[in-house]
Design a protein around this motif. Structure first.
Motif, PDB file in Angstrom:
ATOM      1  N   PHE A 215       0.809  -1.219   0.000  1.00  0.00           N
ATOM      2  CA  PHE A 215       0.000   0.000   0.000  1.00  0.00           C
ATOM      3  C   PHE A 215       0.844   1.272   0.000  1.00  0.00           C
ATOM      4  O   PHE A 215       0.444   2.290  -0.557  1.00  0.00           O
ATOM      5  CB  PHE A 215      -0.956  -0.002   1.200  1.00  0.00           C
ATOM      6  N   ARG A 216       2.004   1.232   0.652  1.00  0.00           N
ATOM      7  CA  ARG A 216       2.843   2.435   0.638  1.00  0.00           C
ATOM      8  C   ARG A 216       3.256   2.805  -0.786  1.00  0.00           C
ATOM      9  O   ARG A 216       3.223   3.970  -1.169  1.00  0.00           O
ATOM     10  CB  ARG A 216       4.080   2.208   1.508  1.00  0.00           C
ATOM     11  N   LEU A 217       3.639   1.789  -1.543  1.00  0.00           N
ATOM     12  CA  LEU A 217       4.022   2.036  -2.934  1.00  0.00           C
ATOM     13  C   LEU A 217       2.829   2.478  -3.760  1.00  0.00           C
ATOM     14  O   LEU A 217       2.931   3.423  -4.563  1.00  0.00           O
ATOM     15  CB  LEU A 217       4.639   0.767  -3.524  1.00  0.00           C
ATOM     16  N   LEU A 218       1.688   1.848  -3.568  1.00  0.00           N
ATOM     17  CA  LEU A 218       0.494   2.208  -4.331  1.00  0.00           C
ATOM     18  C   LEU A 218       0.060   3.639  -4.037  1.00  0.00           C
ATOM     19  O   LEU A 218      -0.353   4.375  -4.945  1.00  0.00           O
ATOM     20  CB  LEU A 218      -0.641   1.243  -4.006  1.00  0.00           C
ATOM     21  N   ARG A 219       0.127   4.034  -2.772  1.00  0.00           N
ATOM     22  CA  ARG A 219      -0.244   5.413  -2.434  1.00  0.00           C
ATOM     23  C   ARG A 219       0.717   6.408  -3.064  1.00  0.00           C
ATOM     24  O   ARG A 219       0.310   7.477  -3.539  1.00  0.00           O
ATOM     25  CB  ARG A 219      -0.286   5.583  -0.927  1.00  0.00           C
ATOM     26  N   GLY A 220       2.016   6.089  -3.076  1.00  0.00           N
ATOM     27  CA  GLY A 220       2.989   6.970  -3.718  1.00  0.00           C
ATOM     28  C   GLY A 220       2.756   7.076  -5.210  1.00  0.00           C
ATOM     29  O   GLY A 220       2.850   8.164  -5.791  1.00  0.00           O
ATOM     30  N   ILE A 221       2.432   5.947  -5.853  1.00  0.00           N
ATOM     31  CA  ILE A 221       2.160   5.965  -7.289  1.00  0.00           C
ATOM     32  C   ILE A 221       0.901   6.788  -7.588  1.00  0.00           C
ATOM     33  O   ILE A 221       0.844   7.519  -8.582  1.00  0.00           O
ATOM     34  CB  ILE A 221       2.019   4.525  -7.811  1.00  0.00           C
ATOM     35  N   THR A 222      -0.103   6.689  -6.734  1.00  0.00           N
ATOM     36  CA  THR A 222      -1.326   7.471  -6.930  1.00  0.00           C
ATOM     37  C   THR A 222      -1.048   8.961  -6.861  1.00  0.00           C
ATOM     38  O   THR A 222      -1.523   9.737  -7.701  1.00  0.00           O
ATOM     39  CB  THR A 222      -2.377   7.078  -5.880  1.00  0.00           C
ATOM     40  N   THR A 223      -0.267   9.371  -5.866  1.00  0.00           N
ATOM     41  CA  THR A 223       0.110  10.791  -5.782  1.00  0.00           C
ATOM     42  C   THR A 223       0.909  11.218  -7.000  1.00  0.00           C
ATOM     43  O   THR A 223       0.752  12.337  -7.514  1.00  0.00           O
ATOM     44  CB  THR A 223       0.915  11.046  -4.505  1.00  0.00           C
ATOM     45  N   PHE A 224       1.788  10.321  -7.480  1.00  0.00           N
ATOM     46  CA  PHE A 224       2.566  10.646  -8.680  1.00  0.00           C
ATOM     47  C   PHE A 224       1.648  10.916  -9.862  1.00  0.00           C
ATOM     48  O   PHE A 224       1.858  11.875 -10.622  1.00  0.00           O
ATOM     49  CB  PHE A 224       3.524   9.499  -9.008  1.00  0.00           C
ATOM     50  N   PHE A 225       0.604  10.101 -10.051  1.00  0.00           N
ATOM     51  CA  PHE A 225      -0.296  10.309 -11.178  1.00  0.00           C
ATOM     52  C   PHE A 225      -1.086  11.610 -11.023  1.00  0.00           C
ATOM     53  O   PHE A 225      -1.384  12.282 -12.020  1.00  0.00           O
ATOM     54  CB  PHE A 225      -1.237   9.119 -11.332  1.00  0.00           C
TER      55      PHE A 225
END
Length: 546
Positions: free
Chosen positions: A69-79
């Motif tokens: 989830f930490r990676l997924l949340r970071g990727i979401t913010t990136f998008f």
């Protein structure tokens, strides 16, 4: 009381904007070809992504996979950031201005026009990403056997797009308003534009550099702590086998419900102020034609060294580029080849041995392509005067070459030497690469003049957004790039230790001999080719008829 925008008027503006954008794209066959080539690899991903999403959803339902989830949340913010900066950069360069604004703004309210612009941006993103996103959502929902996940995932994707577009449009309009109202910003518009481009490229290539610092500090983890990262929890709400935070999902939903209207209202207000603002004049605009501005160019150091007609051509070429640097934006496109070497250097802490050679060839290519690759077409409306002037074609060619080599030669040599010193190359390899870089710059510029004279372009094209400029033809780019690379190969490969050692073993000579012979051969080949090409360019200009 605030009046809401008219859906009918905004939809009409959005439809017209999208139709105009499509016509501009369709009118440039070269850009369509490049776009088609660039979409080959993404098309393969689009085909495979729904199947991957299906198997991921099925694995989550079975409990065999744990999501990071930490990676997924970071990727979401990136998008979200990607949508913000993409829209902001497009707004700054293209979509922030209205075509026929005087007629449009007297027909419909500003809020309708601004909302139409926002809808057009969302529409283009829907056209580009609608098919792959739909495929991924349906594949994931079928694999997870959860209709709710399809609703939440698609709703979150739409929310990310709309939030990013609204915030990005507001960012772009704020920048345009600043340039229109501030004399200081208007005077340094080129520098701020270059900075905006670098920031935009930094966001685009963020995934390649996000985790090079190791486990002690991960940028994705930092971005995942922002509320925008919690949109990942909202997207995965209701997926079997996935435990999300209802609190984070609720905050993310609230952020969308508040953020989208807030940024939309801000965009409308900023657009209204910009479209009705009287733009200031840059501080140095009144002195643009003074002699001091001409004498202040870098070409002034050659006063008394070269003939006055040659120096005048060089000054004129340099001034044109300084006043309209957008005309040289195409020289930045090949710089993307540095992404992978820089990524490897950032992660390993060492400069790849091939990077100095890349710097040398890119500097030589830029030196030739910047000013000499379209010697006839660059004259534009002044071409009749140029052809009837007393100055010969040879002097015009020398002036074009001087304007590029005066900056490109020292810059390329210094950059190559610095990267070589920082890398694993020895003194002999660095010296060989520097000599090869000098030969490539001088000979390559002369080669570019001949290729450009044979394959000129006179019509303007869209360089970026709604900015048009006369740039070299695609055929000239292709021929010049291939020939320069082929002729520069001996000097560049000889400066790479591993290649030089292999050649030395194959030919039964010392590596030092290979490192010395490579630059000499490159210099000879480019010297002969450049001399022939420059002579051809001069004769072509002398004999050219309108």
């Amino acid at each position: 009381m605030t009046t809401l925008p008219s859906v009918r008027n905004a939809g009409l503006v959005a439809r017209i904007e999208m139709r105009r954008s499509w016509r501009k794209l369709r009118s440039n066959p070269g850009r369509l070809v490049l776009l088609a080539l660039a979409m080959v690899f993404p098309a393969l991903i689009v085909v495979a992504a729904p199947f991957g999403a299906y198997f991921l959803g099925r694995a989550l339902r079975g409990g065999g996979v744990t999501l990071p989830f930490r990676l997924l949340r970071g990727i979401t913010t990136f998008f979200v950031l990607l949508a913000v900066f993409f829209t902001g950069y497009r707004t700054l360069q293209q979509t922030g201005d209205l075509d026929e604004s005087a007629g449009l703004l007297t027909t419909i309210p500003t809020r309708d026009a601004a909302t139409g612009k926002l809808l057009a941006e969302c529409g283009w993103l829907a056209v580009v990403g609608g098919v792959p996103v739909t495929g991924v959502v349906l594949g994931f929902a079928l694999g997870a056997r959860s209709p709710l996940s399809a609703v939440m995932l698609s709703t979150t994707v739409v929310g990310v797009v709309v939030l990013g577009v609204a915030a990005g449009f507001a960012l772009g309009m704020a920048a345009k308003l600043g340039f229109a109202r501030s004399r200081f910003l208007a005077s340094h518009k080129t520098a701020f534009g270059a900075l905006a481009f670098l920031v935009y490229m930094g966001v685009v290539f963020f995934p390649q550099f996000a985790s090079f610092t190791g486990s002690s500090f991960d940028l994705y983890t930092l971005l995942g702590g922002l509320p925008t990262g919690w949109l990942a929890d909202l997207a995965l709400l209701g997926v079997p086998g996935v435990s999300v935070s209802p609190l984070r999902a609720g905050v993310a939903a609230s952020a969308l419900l508040v953020g989208v209207p807030a940024f939309t209202g801000l965009s409308i207000r900023l657009a209204d102020r910009y479209w009705h603002a009287d733009a200031v004049r840059p501080a140095d605009e009144s002195n643009a034609v003074e002699a001091s501005g001409i004498d202040g160019t870098p070409m002034s150091v050659f006063e008394g060294v070269v003939s006055r007609p040659t120096l005048a051509v060089a000054r004129k070429t340099w001034l044109r580029a300084r006043r309209a640097p957008i005309t040289l934006s195409y020289v930045l496109y090949p710089a993307f080849v540095f992404v992978v070497p820089l990524q490897n250097a950032a992660r390993t802490g060492t400069i790849p041995p091939t990077l100095p050679a890349l710097v040398a060839i890119y500097g030589a290519w830029t030196t030739g392509a910047a000013f000499a690759l379209n010697p006839i077409g660059d004259e534009g409306a002044t071409l009749p005067v140029t052809l009837t002037a007393s100055a010969s074609g040879a002097r015009l060619v020398r002036g074009k070459l001087l304007s590029g080599t005066a900056i490109g030669v020292p810059a390329t040599a210094v950059a190559t030497a610095i990267v070589g010193v920082l890398g694993p190359l020895g003194p002999v390899s660095i010296a060989g690469l520097v000599v090869a870089a000098l030969a490539c710059c001088v000979g390559g510029a002369a080669l570019a003049a001949g290729v450009g004279a044979a394959l000129p372009r006179f019509g303007s094209v869209n360089v970026t957004g709604n900015r048009e400029a006369v740039v070299p033809s695609l055929a000239a780019f292709a021929v010049f790039s291939v020939v320069l690379f082929v002729l520069a190969t001996p000097g560049l490969v000889a400066g790479t230790p591993s290649v030089a050692s292999g050649l030395a073993t194959a030919f039964g000579v010392s590596r030092a001999a290979v490192m010395a012979a490579g630059p000499l051969l490159t210099g000879l080949l480019l010297g002969v080719a450049g001399w022939i090409a420059s002579r051809y360019a001069a004769r072509t200009i002398d004999g050219y008829t309108l």
